[in-house]
Design a protein around this motif. Sequence first.
Motif, mmCIF file in Angstrom:
data_model
loop_
_atom_site.group_PDB
_atom_site.id
_atom_site.type_symbol
_atom_site.label_atom_id
_atom_site.label_comp_id
_atom_site.label_asym_id
_atom_site.label_seq_id
_atom_site.Cartn_x
_atom_site.Cartn_y
_atom_site.Cartn_z
ATOM 1 N N THR A 34 -62.177 3.002 -48.280
ATOM 2 C CA THR A 34 -62.641 3.529 -49.374
ATOM 3 C C THR A 34 -63.352 5.065 -49.341
ATOM 4 O O THR A 34 -63.947 5.046 -48.014
ATOM 5 N N LEU A 35 -63.399 5.794 -50.275
ATOM 6 C CA LEU A 35 -64.051 7.214 -49.857
ATOM 7 C C LEU A 35 -65.450 6.942 -49.729
ATOM 8 O O LEU A 35 -65.996 7.537 -48.837
ATOM 9 N N ALA A 36 -66.040 5.886 -50.739
ATOM 10 C CA ALA A 36 -67.429 5.651 -50.386
ATOM 11 C C ALA A 36 -67.890 5.151 -49.113
ATOM 12 O O ALA A 36 -68.798 5.504 -48.398
ATOM 13 N N ARG A 37 -66.978 4.163 -48.582
ATOM 14 C CA ARG A 37 -67.338 3.634 -47.319
ATOM 15 C C ARG A 37 -66.914 4.623 -46.207
ATOM 16 O O ARG A 37 -67.846 4.415 -45.094
ATOM 17 N N SER A 38 -65.959 5.577 -46.287
ATOM 18 C CA SER A 38 -65.821 6.582 -45.355
ATOM 19 C C SER A 38 -66.735 7.534 -45.401
ATOM 20 O O SER A 38 -67.107 8.011 -44.436
ATOM 21 N N SER A 39 -67.662 7.727 -46.255
ATOM 22 C CA SER A 39 -68.530 8.633 -46.433
ATOM 23 C C SER A 39 -69.808 8.300 -45.655
ATOM 24 O O SER A 39 -70.699 8.923 -45.042
ATOM 25 N N VAL A 40 -69.938 6.818 -45.601
ATOM 26 C CA VAL A 40 -71.110 6.235 -44.748
ATOM 27 C C VAL A 40 -70.630 6.497 -43.291
ATOM 28 O O VAL A 40 -71.604 6.975 -42.696
ATOM 29 N N PHE A 174 -74.525 0.078 -57.507
ATOM 30 C CA PHE A 174 -73.881 1.435 -57.105
ATOM 31 C C PHE A 174 -73.901 1.170 -55.584
ATOM 32 O O PHE A 174 -72.898 1.803 -55.093
ATOM 33 N N GLN A 177 -70.774 -0.209 -53.458
ATOM 34 C CA GLN A 177 -69.620 0.383 -53.331
ATOM 35 C C GLN A 177 -69.654 1.047 -52.024
ATOM 36 O O GLN A 177 -68.637 1.457 -51.336
ATOM 37 N N PHE A 178 -70.640 1.189 -51.253
ATOM 38 C CA PHE A 178 -70.959 1.877 -49.818
ATOM 39 C C PHE A 178 -71.055 0.847 -48.915
ATOM 40 O O PHE A 178 -70.761 1.081 -47.811
#
Length: 199
Positions: A34-40, A174, A177-178
């Motif tokens: 996901t975008l959130a996990r990729s941001s991590v 919240f 999601q990450f």
Amino acid sequence: MTFIEVPMLPIVIPFGVVVFLVLIWVLRSRGRVTLARSSVAAVLAVYAGGVLANTVFPIFLRVGTGFYDGPRPLPLYLVPFVDYGFEDALINIAVFVPLGVLVPLLAVRPSWWKVVAIVAGSSLAIELTQMATARLALGGHLADINDWMTNILGGMIGYGLFVLVTRSKAIAGFVEQFRWPARERPISPEPEAAAAVQA
């Protein structure tokens, strides 16, 4: 004899890219990109590159022949709490606070011992790299047990802040999601289907 400084960016940037790609590969293997996990993964890659740049560099290579200053002592400091400045301690604590926050996002079931083990291992890798570069080249850092201990303290503070903040249900929802999930397991067939296959 001349001294040549090893360029930092051609090493640090590819290192960060490799870290990011490896993390994305791990995330894809779990089937939950996901975008959130990729941001991590992106934040951790930038963080790793920044830590490498600030804890290992500058490095100088000795080229040619000339003055020889004799064998250098082992670049390792094992005496705790002696000749260690308060400012150095604060910097080393602060540098590892983000890792204490990032680890529980990646770990499936984070706990104090997991975070301490990962932070301690990461700091040890940095200290060994510093010792190697100082010994083999002219690195500007030496391995110091005080750095190792304050790094671990920083990671514990980061994880403590993470646990404290996520006690709020709204924030925990919240943050969820990450967080990275466990690797997906293949779904086992229903008992009736399994029986039919065996028949």
